[in-house]
Design an enzyme around this catalytic site. Structure first.
Site, PDB file in Angstrom:
ATOM      1  N   HIS A  48      -4.764  19.402  19.314  1.00 57.72           N
ATOM      2  CA  HIS A  48      -5.899  18.890  18.539  1.00 57.72           C
ATOM      3  C   HIS A  48      -6.392  19.928  17.545  1.00 57.72           C
ATOM      4  CE1 HIS A  48      -6.751  15.816  21.879  1.00 57.72           C
ATOM      5  NE2 HIS A  48      -6.089  15.278  20.888  1.00 57.72           N
ATOM      6  N   ARG A  54       5.472   6.540  15.884  1.00 59.11           N
ATOM      7  CA  ARG A  54       6.010   7.148  17.112  1.00 59.11           C
ATOM      8  C   ARG A  54       5.279   6.535  18.311  1.00 59.11           C
ATOM      9  NH1 ARG A  54       6.007  12.120  13.575  1.00 59.11           N
ATOM     10  NH2 ARG A  54       8.067  13.079  13.759  1.00 59.11           N
ATOM     11  N   ARG A  89       9.139   2.636  15.934  1.00 64.58           N
ATOM     12  CA  ARG A  89      10.239   3.223  16.712  1.00 64.58           C
ATOM     13  C   ARG A  89      10.040   2.898  18.185  1.00 64.58           C
ATOM     14  NH1 ARG A  89      11.235   9.628  16.405  1.00 64.58           N
ATOM     15  NH2 ARG A  89       9.430   9.783  17.758  1.00 64.58           N
ATOM     16  N   GLU A 126      19.736  11.267  13.931  1.00 67.35           N
ATOM     17  CA  GLU A 126      19.189  12.594  14.243  1.00 67.35           C
ATOM     18  C   GLU A 126      20.116  13.375  15.170  1.00 67.35           C
ATOM     19  OE1 GLU A 126      15.229  12.060  15.866  1.00 67.35           O
ATOM     20  OE2 GLU A 126      15.797  10.246  16.902  1.00 67.35           O
ATOM     21  N   ASN A 174      14.153  16.531  11.854  1.00 67.88           N
ATOM     22  CA  ASN A 174      13.677  17.546  12.809  1.00 67.88           C
ATOM     23  C   ASN A 174      14.727  17.771  13.898  1.00 67.88           C
ATOM     24  OD1 ASN A 174      11.320  17.253  11.370  1.00 67.88           O
ATOM     25  ND2 ASN A 174      10.352  15.942  12.885  1.00 67.88           N
ATOM     26  N   ASP A 175      15.194  16.667  14.468  1.00 70.30           N
ATOM     27  CA  ASP A 175      16.203  16.796  15.521  1.00 70.30           C
ATOM     28  C   ASP A 175      17.587  17.047  14.939  1.00 70.30           C
ATOM     29  OD1 ASP A 175      15.043  16.649  18.130  1.00 70.30           O
ATOM     30  OD2 ASP A 175      14.375  14.641  17.600  1.00 70.30           O
ATOM     31  N   ARG A 225      14.093  23.423  17.860  1.00 73.35           N
ATOM     32  CA  ARG A 225      13.054  23.236  16.840  1.00 73.35           C
ATOM     33  C   ARG A 225      11.698  23.793  17.256  1.00 73.35           C
ATOM     34  NH1 ARG A 225      12.175  16.621  17.058  1.00 73.35           N
ATOM     35  NH2 ARG A 225      10.068  16.924  16.356  1.00 73.35           N
ATOM     36  N   CYS A 282      12.457  10.650   7.615  1.00 70.95           N
ATOM     37  CA  CYS A 282      11.136  10.626   8.253  1.00 70.95           C
ATOM     38  C   CYS A 282      10.860  11.912   9.042  1.00 70.95           C
ATOM     39  CB  CYS A 282      10.997   9.410   9.155  1.00 70.95           C
ATOM     40  SG  CYS A 282      12.158   9.406  10.522  1.00 70.95           S
TER      41      CYS A 282
END
Ligand code: PEP
Ligand code: MG
Length: 579
Positions: free
Chosen positions: A191, A298, A334, A430, A453-454, A464, A501
């Site tokens: 957060h 997500r 997703r 990915e 990212n992956d 990562r 994405c």
């Protein structure tokens, strides 16, 4: 001068002096209670809770007005914790059974809960540990009448240095005088990271031993793009840094002013910008930043803090709410990308030596989590009746077989529900496996999206999330770029849409490179979109195409980095004519 390297969390440049924050130093009084004082002690606790709730409601209203709805939701979670009977009863039990003062009982309870969360094999829950401790401190402040908040009045140009910060620390911070934050701990999904970004404060984390190395008053430079922190910089270093900072601040103002303009290159190539979201209320950001829709929802975020799997009704409600906020805009949802570092409490996982290469994504949905997967597909099919622009995407697709299997299950569920019109279905690319089998995947899929990212971590065998390999993990590595190009070529040949994405889309100059490689659709965290739009509006596609060719032929990520740095240097953005 010495240079430290951490993880960049919130962008921007900060020049100032350190303020080392020791938020953990509340002195807890400890004493035993005579039996006739126990009830009064419990009342003292209820009173502190009710004051803490009132304060939180005030903070929530303030954040809602000044920062945004999404950030204000953090405080709803804190208020919910204060209402949690489990927590309240445990404190009472300590007071009654051990006859200790309530401050000790609160401290004990909070420590137990926080330690339990810290042990969780789940990033999201681990980060909720901060919230628990935050709540504990707030109540203790009321009980002890702890004097004012030490960060509400900081010297000008302060860079706050802390082992770790809590969301409320950040909200009570002297915003006017805080120019940067550096901490030892804190994840990207915390957060504090979300708040830091939305408050626009440069933030770097992951520097071990920071609070021992830096004293209050030390001069510092913080680069929120690279994660670099200079201690006692030389005048020349300060001067060079200031030039970057001034340019960055100037561009930030320009980019926000330009959000209502079309995202189109100087030579007329139109780029579609969409949002990555994780919760329904985040869909409001789409309109705020003039984006075209949601390119990645997500959905697993709705599972991570739940003790039971989300039911059909709950899921349908989540999708419905999101669609309602979004209005007539496209949305790509997703299916749950669970496993790896995203382990929900309700799914007992076997111990895995390497969870990132274990039961996760579509593999997990098609095996141990199959019931949850079927429920989700039914909820999505039902939600598709509310939006003709809803699409479904499967995460971590490995090739034709698993994609086909998932598609068959979707068809079976549609048949049971007597639904004839199935929404478009895509594959997240990915893994190297998906790249090598893209031809076959695209015989079945309506579209694909590159999860860079992956994809980067798997192509380069570099975690990562690990600070140790931060230098090796780069989407700019020619191997990753060639994989991306290969997917685009096949998708173009088959006239299927392909988007990006992953976080690569959120960096303005990497986004330009992706466009040069042939991407026309980018989905990113909404706060990043204004800079991406600005960069793309000021370059020509022809130049990006050439840049991409050079990048593909490069030898290293460093070489490609130089190329895109050159692109950035050739485009002092503010000097371009407006369209
Ligand atoms: C990705 O891997 O690029 C992606 C979009 O998925 P996530 O970041 O949720 O793993
Ligand atoms: Mg991924």
């Amino acid at each position: 001068m010495s240079l430290l390297k951490g993880r960049p969390i919130s962008p921007g440049y900060a020049v100032g002096q350190a303020f080392v924050y020791g938020a953990d130093t509340i002195d807890i009084p400890r004493y035993r209670l005579p039996p006739d004082k126990v009830e009064a002690e419990c009342r003292r606790f209820y009173n502190a809770i009710s004051q803490a709730k009132k304060e939180l409601e005030r903070v929530k209203a303030y954040v809602h007005a000044e920062v945004g709805e999404e950030e204000a939701e953090i405080f709803s979670a804190h208020i919910a914790l204060l209402n949690d009977p489990k927590y309240i009863t445990r404190v009472e039990e300590y007071v009654r059974s051990q006859q200790i003062n309530v401050e000790q009982a609160v401290e004990k309870t909070i420590t137990e809960l926080a330690e339990m969360l810290a042990r969780m094999d789940n990033d999201y829950l681990r980060e909720r540990e901060q919230d628990i401790r935050d709540i504990g401190k707030r109540i203790l402040r009321y009980l002890i009448r702890h004097p004012g908040f030490p960060m509400s009045n900081l010297p000008p140009q302060s860079i706050v240095i802390a082992r770790e910060l809590l969301p409320s620390d950040l909200l009570g911070i002297d915003r006017e005088h805080t120019v940067g934050i550096v901490t030892e701990q804190g994840g990207e999904a915390s957060h504090v990271a979300i708040l830091g970004r939305s408050l626009g404060i440069p933030l770097v984390t992951g520097i071990k031993g920071l609070t021992q190395r830096i004293k209050t008053g030390t001069r510092l430079l913080v680069d929120g793009q690279t994660g670099e922190v200079w201690i006692d910089p030389t005048p020349q270093e300060i001067e060079g840094f200031m030039q970057h900072k001034q340019y960055y601040d100037h561009v930030s103002l320009l980019t926000v002013a330009e959000e209502s303009r079309e995202c189109i290159t100087q030579d007329g190539v139109r780029i579609h910008l969409l949002a990555n979201i994780g919760r329904p209320h985040e869909a409001a950001q789409v309109e705020r930043h003039q984006l075209e829709g949601v390119g990645l929802f997500r959905t697993e975020y709705m599972c991570l803090d739940e003790m039971t799997p989300p039911s059909f009704d709950r899921q349908f409600e989540v999708y419905k709410q999101t669609i309602q906020i979004l209005g007539p805009r496209p949305i790509v949802i997703r299916t749950f990308d669970l496993g790896g570092d995203k382990q929900p409490a309700f799914l007992s996982h076997h111990f895995e030596l390497n969870p990132n290469l274990g039961m996760r994504g579509l593999r997990f949905s098609l095996s141990a989590a199959i019931d949850l997967f079927r429920t989700q597909l039914r909820a999505l099919l039902q939600a598709a009746s509310l939006s003709p622009l809803l699409k479904i995407i499967f995460p971590m697709v490995m090739g034709v077989a698993d994609f086909k299997q998932a598609l068959n299950i979707l068809n079976e569920e549609a048949k049971v529900m007597k639904i004839e019109k199935i929404p478009p279905v895509g594959a997240l690319v990915e893994t190297p496996a998906a790249v090598f089998t893209i031809e076959g995947i695209l015989n079945l899929a309506d579209f694909v999206s590159l999860g860079t990212n992956d994809l980067t971590q798997f192509i380069l065998a570099a975690d990562r999330n690990a600070l140790e390999v931060i230098e090796d993990y780069s989407v700019l590595h020619p191997a990753v770029l060639r994989a991306i190009r290969q997917v685009i070529e096949v998708a173009d040949r088959k006239t299927r849409p392909v988007s990006v994405c992953g976080e690569a889309a959120a960096d303005p100059w990497t986004a330009c490179l992706l466009v040069g490689l042939g991407i026309r659709e980018l989905s990113m965290s909404p706060v990043s979109s204004s800079r991406v739009r600005h960069a793309l509006r000021h370059v020509s596609y022809r130049e990006l195409e050439r840049l991409a060719q050079e990048a593909l032929a490069s030898e290293s990520a460093q070489d490609v980095h130089k190329l895109i740095a050159g692109l950035a240097a050739r485009h002092p953005l503010e000097e371009h004519e407006e369209k």
